[in-house]
Enzyme design. Structure first.
Site, mmCIF file in Angstrom:
data_model
loop_
_atom_site.group_PDB
_atom_site.id
_atom_site.type_symbol
_atom_site.label_atom_id
_atom_site.label_comp_id
_atom_site.label_asym_id
_atom_site.label_seq_id
_atom_site.Cartn_x
_atom_site.Cartn_y
_atom_site.Cartn_z
ATOM 1 N N GLY A 12 0.818 -1.223 0.000
ATOM 2 C CA GLY A 12 0.000 0.000 0.000
ATOM 3 C C GLY A 12 0.844 1.263 0.000
ATOM 4 O O GLY A 12 0.451 2.288 0.556
ATOM 5 N N GLY A 15 -0.616 4.703 -1.140
ATOM 6 C CA GLY A 15 -1.726 5.291 -0.384
ATOM 7 C C GLY A 15 -1.307 6.506 0.440
ATOM 8 O O GLY A 15 -0.138 6.907 0.423
ATOM 9 N N GLN A 16 -2.285 7.072 1.156
ATOM 10 C CA GLN A 16 -2.034 8.320 1.896
ATOM 11 C C GLN A 16 -0.894 8.163 2.905
ATOM 12 O O GLN A 16 0.044 8.967 2.924
ATOM 13 C CB GLN A 16 -3.303 8.768 2.638
ATOM 14 C CG GLN A 16 -3.138 10.104 3.342
ATOM 15 C CD GLN A 16 -4.180 10.358 4.427
ATOM 16 O OE1 GLN A 16 -4.906 9.442 4.836
ATOM 17 N NE2 GLN A 16 -4.258 11.578 4.898
ATOM 18 N N TYR A 146 -15.341 -2.313 7.140
ATOM 19 C CA TYR A 146 -13.953 -1.917 7.423
ATOM 20 C C TYR A 146 -13.634 -2.163 8.906
ATOM 21 O O TYR A 146 -12.602 -2.753 9.240
ATOM 22 C CB TYR A 146 -13.785 -0.444 7.057
ATOM 23 C CG TYR A 146 -12.459 0.187 7.416
ATOM 24 C CD1 TYR A 146 -11.259 -0.286 6.892
ATOM 25 C CD2 TYR A 146 -12.416 1.297 8.262
ATOM 26 C CE1 TYR A 146 -10.054 0.325 7.202
ATOM 27 C CE2 TYR A 146 -11.223 1.920 8.573
ATOM 28 C CZ TYR A 146 -10.042 1.424 8.049
ATOM 29 O OH TYR A 146 -8.854 2.032 8.355
ATOM 30 N N LYS A 150 -10.964 -4.677 10.730
ATOM 31 C CA LYS A 150 -9.885 -4.157 11.593
ATOM 32 C C LYS A 150 -9.902 -4.869 12.953
ATOM 33 O O LYS A 150 -8.841 -5.182 13.511
ATOM 34 C CB LYS A 150 -10.002 -2.634 11.740
ATOM 35 C CG LYS A 150 -9.552 -1.893 10.475
ATOM 36 C CD LYS A 150 -8.065 -2.118 10.229
ATOM 37 C CE LYS A 150 -7.616 -1.814 8.835
ATOM 38 N NZ LYS A 150 -6.225 -2.171 8.554
ATOM 39 N N ILE A 176 -6.255 10.638 9.516
ATOM 40 C CA ILE A 176 -4.910 11.196 9.277
ATOM 41 C C ILE A 176 -5.017 12.343 8.266
ATOM 42 O O ILE A 176 -5.617 12.190 7.201
ATOM 43 C CB ILE A 176 -3.933 10.110 8.756
ATOM 44 C CG1 ILE A 176 -3.867 8.923 9.729
ATOM 45 C CG2 ILE A 176 -2.546 10.710 8.513
ATOM 46 C CD1 ILE A 176 -3.369 9.238 11.131
#
Ligand code: AKB
Length: 323
Positions: A12, A15-16, A146, A150, A176
């Site tokens: 990933g 990604g951000q 999601y 998690k 974030i």
């Protein structure tokens, strides 16, 4: 015999968080020692030029294993995941990527006797009825797919710590906020989009109500918390894959007020959509005393210092025509 942390794989990485984390890890461990990977989004020119990059699919174990063997990987930062809003649009894909991706990483880490695995969790582990300040230990009853993945990921990774002696660690990230890579498909994305729109258009239409309050964190603190936990002495950790980590909490109204200190003409209106229910199911803030006592966590940024820095960085990018 466990290996040392010398050759790092980041999933990933486009990604951000992954994109900035990869650059930070390359500064620290050497560009050639940090192998960046992504599924299909093209990396930025900066990321691509800075060191090795490969396309892999975490759901396809062989594609990950090939890179592990090729580069003799001993540490994995498993950043790839589908976030809350996009996960509600395609819950089965969210389950597939988040659960099968995670179990593939855990199994490969055991098979290749890795030194360490970092698997992020999220404030999405909580659901309605959680105390406003979420304690470290409390019932986890998320209402998003999601969140379900998690919770399951945390419990699964803790099982691998006990059953196989794997050194796996993880943080429950708040929303974030960052100026480099735009987040994709989260509920907390409004807290990033508002800055981009303030700089470009002096106006933002927000998809959650003005009294929506959530835990948030600026990217430099996110990177610091991730690296601090990754480098903590394993023997001092009582928790492993489920650390609450706090920094700041604010309503959208407070966020808009903070922006107005620097851009007085900024305006905002509200058009809540399906993401409101997701935001309402999460706590306002978190109790991160376990992170503070077990590995010395302390955040450095608050709302106003973050706002000043975000607006400065995005204004520069806007002037250059980059946003
Ligand atoms: C999301 O909004 O889905 C993420 C998260 C809080 O994990 N930013």
């Amino acid at each position: 015999m466990k290996k040392e942390m010398k050759k790092i794989l980041v999933t990933g990485s486009v990604g951000q968080i992954g994109s900035e984390l990869t650059m930070e890890l390359r500064k620290k461990y050497g560009a050639e020692n940090v192998i960046a990977t992504g599924r299909k989004t093209k990396p930025t020119a900066e990321l691509e030029a800075s060191g090795p990059f490969y396309y892999i699919d975490v759901v396809k174990k062989d594609s990950v294993e090939e890179i592990i063997k090729k580069h003799d990987i001993d540490t994995i930062y498993h950043m790839s995941a589908l976030l809350s809003a996009v996960g509600e649009k395609d819950p089965m894909l969210c389950w597939d990527v988040n659960m099968n991706g995670t179990i593939n990483i855990l199994n490969l880490a055991v098979q290749y006797e890795m030194a360490r695995v970092i698997i992020p969790s999220s404030i999405a582990v909580w659901g309605p009825g959680t105390p406003a300040i979420a304690p470290q230990e409390c019932a986890l009853k998320p209402t998003t797919m999601y969140g379900v993945t998690k919770v399951a990921g945390e419990v699964l990774a803790d099982y691998y710590v006990r059953k196989f002696g794997l050194d796996s660690r993880g943080l429950r990230y708040p929303g974030i906020i960052s100026s480099e890579t735009f987040p994709g498909g989260g509920t907390t994305d409004y807290a990033v989009a508002i800055y981009y729109e303030a700089v470009k258009n002096r106006h933002y239409t927000c998809f959650v109500r003005e009294d929506t309050k959530l835990p948030m964190m600026y990217m430099p603190d996110c990177l610091k918390s991730t690296l601090d936990l990754a480098e903590a002495d394993f023997s001092t950790l009582k928790h492993h894959n489920d650390f609450n980590v706090g920094s700041m909490s604010f309503t959208v109204r407070e966020l808009a007020d903070s922006i107005r200190k620097y851009i007085p003409e900024f305006t905002i209106n509200y058009e809540p959509d399906f993401r409101q229910a997701i935001a309402d199911s999460w706590p306002d803030a978190v109790d991160d005393s376990a992170a503070r006592s077990e590995w010395g966590w302390t955040p450095a940024w608050d709302l106003d210092t973050m706002t000043r820095d975000m607006l400065e960085k995005l204004t520069e990018k806007h002037k250059k025509g980059l946003i």
